[in-house]
Design a protein around this motif. Structure first.
Motif, PDB file in Angstrom:
ATOM      1  N   HIS A   1       0.851  -1.198   0.000  1.00 50.01           N
ATOM      2  CA  HIS A   1       0.000   0.000   0.000  1.00 50.01           C
ATOM      3  C   HIS A   1       0.885   1.245   0.000  1.00 50.01           C
ATOM      4  O   HIS A   1       2.090   1.157   0.234  1.00 50.01           O
TER       5      HIS A   1
ATOM      6  N   ASP B   1       0.941   5.082   1.978  1.00 55.46           N
ATOM      7  CA  ASP B   1       0.290   5.726   3.119  1.00 55.46           C
ATOM      8  C   ASP B   1      -0.496   6.928   2.605  1.00 55.46           C
ATOM      9  O   ASP B   1      -0.054   7.616   1.689  1.00 55.46           O
TER      10      ASP B   1
ATOM     11  N   HIS C   1       4.771  -0.032  -0.083  1.00 56.04           N
ATOM     12  CA  HIS C   1       5.501  -0.853   0.879  1.00 56.04           C
ATOM     13  C   HIS C   1       4.541  -1.867   1.496  1.00 56.04           C
ATOM     14  O   HIS C   1       3.318  -1.735   1.353  1.00 56.04           O
TER      15      HIS C   1
END
Ligand SMILES: O=C(O)CCC(=O)C(=O)O
Ligand SMILES: [Fe+2]
Length: 364
Positions: free
Chosen positions: A212, A214, A269
Motif C-alpha cells: 500500500h 500511506d 511498501h
C-alpha cells in the motif's frame, strides 16, 4: 501518585540473514533547526524522495533511551491492558473513517480468508491529553504527548520545511497546513504484530500487511530490529528495510504526491513474515503518521516551478472533482481491508478496490 513501572520490552536480536536490503539515504538532522542547516539538506532529501521515497533520519534529537521507552509503552498498551478495559476504547474505523483507539487483531482481511494478526492503539495528536485512555496508560499520557509534540514540532516540521524548499515553495508552505489548528488525521500508533500459524503464512504468501501507500503526508517509523518492512523499488522489486539503531524511517505518502502534482510519488511498501531467525518473535512498532488538515484540498501546488513542469492531466484526480483530505482519508480508512471482491488490475499484480468512490490499489 507514584508512576507504575513499565516492563522493559526486549525486541528480537537483529537478523543475521543477508537479505536484499533497500539502499536508503541517511539524513543527519543535527543542524536542521537553522535555515542554513535545512538548506544544506535540500538536495539530499530531494534525491532520496525522488529515488526511493524512503529515507533514514538520524541525530533527530531523541536519545536511544527515549525511543526505547516509547517501545516499552507501546508494548504496555497492548499487553498490560485487559480485554474488558480495551473494549471501551475500540476504534470505529468503519464508521468514523478515523484511527482512534484499539484496532483488534483480525479486523482486516489479507488474502484467502486469512485475517491480520496486528493489534494497534492509535492516539490522535490533537487530543492525546484531552481524551480518555485505558486506565493503565493514564499515568503516561503526558509523557506520550511530549514525545509526540517533539516528533511533530522538531522532526516532522523541519522535514516539511526541507521538502517545501526542495519544491521551490515558501519554507512554511506545508507547515501551516499541518499545524493542528484544524482537524487532521495525525496520530501516534503503538502496534504489535504477532507471529501467525504456518497455514496462514502459506495462504497469504507470507504477507502480514498488503502492499500500500500511506495516505498521509509523511510517516515516521521508529526503527526496530524485526525485519519485515519491504518497499517496492522503481524497477518493481521488493527490498527489505534494514534496522538502524535509533533512526527514524521516513516515507512520503499520498498527500505529498497530490500536492506536488506527482513530482514526488508515495512509495509502495508492505509488511511480511520476518526471516527465519526472527520468525517466532512478535514485532512492536511506534509510528507517527502526519496528515494535512482535513480541509486541505489535494490540488497540485502550481506555484512550485517543479509542479509546473508536470503533466497534470496524468494526476489521479485529473478531470474529476479533487477531494479534500477529509474525503480522501475517510474513503480509505472506512473501507480498508474489508471482504469486498476486488478487481484484478494489470500493473504489477495490482488489485484495485473501489473504496467509497476512491480507487485504492493493493500491491501484493
Ligand atoms: O510496521 C511497519 O513497519 C509499517 C507499517 C505500515 O506500513 C503502516 O502501518 O502503514
Ligand atoms: Fe504504511
Amino acid at each position: 501518585m507514584a508512576v507504575p513501572d513499565v516492563p522493559v520490552y526486549n525486541h528480537a536480536p537483529p537478523t543475521q540473514e543477508n537479505l536484499e536490503w533497500a539502499d536508503l539515504a541517511t539524513v543527519d538532522m543535527s543542524n536542521a533547526d537553522t535555515v542554513e542547516g535545512r538548506k544544506a539538506l535540500v538536495k539530499q532529501v530531494h534525491d532520496a524522495i525522488k529515488n526511493e521515497g524512503f529515507l533514514y533520519v538520524v541525530n533527530h534529537g531523541f536519545t536511544p533511551e527515549q525511543t526505547k521507552r516509547m517501545f516499552d509503552l507501546a508494548n504496555y498498551a497492548i499487553e498490560n491492558v485487559n480485554e474488558e478495559e480495551k473494549s471501551h476504547y475500540v476504534g470505529n474505523m468503519r464508521e468514523d473513517g478515523s484511527y482512534r483507539g484499539y484496532k483488534p487483531r483480525k479486523f482486516w482481511h489479507i488474502a484467502n480468508g486469512v485475517r491480520d494478526e496486528i493489534e494497534q492503539y492509535n492516539m490522535n495528536f490533537r487530543d492525546i491529553l484531552n481524551r480518555a485512555h485505558p486506565k493503565p496508560l493514564r499515568p503516561f499520557v503526558a509523557e506520550i504527548d511530549a514525545f509526540t509534540k517533539y516528533a511533530h514540532f522538531r522532526i516532522f516540521n523541519n522535514l516539511l520545511r526541507i521538502i517545501a524548499m526542495s519544491l521551490g515553495l515558501d519554507e512554511e508552505r506545508f507547515v501551516k497546513n499541518h499545524d493542528h489548528s484544524a482537524e487532521a488525521e495525525t496520530f501516534l500508533r503503538f502496534v504489535k504484530y504477532f507471529p501467525r500459524p504456518e497455514e496462514d503464512e502459506q495462504k497469504s504468501q507470507n504477507v502480514w500487511l498488503k502492499g500500500h501507500t500511506d495516505l498521509v503526508s509523511l510517516t515516521l517509523l521508529f526503527s526496530q530490529p524485526v525485519s519485515a518492512l519491504q518497499i517496492m523499488t522503481k524497477d518493481g522489486k521488493w527490498k527489505w528495510v534494514k534496522h538502524v539503531e535509533n533512526a527514524i524511517v521516513v516515507n512520503i505518502g499520498d498527500a505529498i504526491e497530490f500536492l506536488s502534482g506527482g513530482y514526488y510519488q508515495s512509495t509502495i511498501h508492505r509488511v511480511r513474515q520476518p526471516p527465519d531467525d526472527q520468525r517466532d518473535y512478535p514485532r512492536v512498532g511506534v509510528i507517527y503518521f502526519v496528515s494535512p488538515h482535513d480541509d486541505v484540498e489535494l490540488r497540485p501546488l502550481i506555484e512550485s516551478p517543479l509542479v509546473q513542469q508536470m503533466d497534470l492531466t496524468k494526476m489521479r484526480f485529473a478531470g474529476e472533482k479533487i477531494p479534500f483530505m477529509e474525503e480522501y482519508r475517510k474513503s480509505r480508512v472506512m473501507n480498508y481491508g474489508g471482504l469486498q471482491p476486488t478487481r484484478a488490475g494489470v500493473r504489477r499484480e495490482v488489485e484495485e478496490e473501489n473504496l467509497g468512490g476512491v480507487v485504492v490499489k493493493h500491491y501484493n
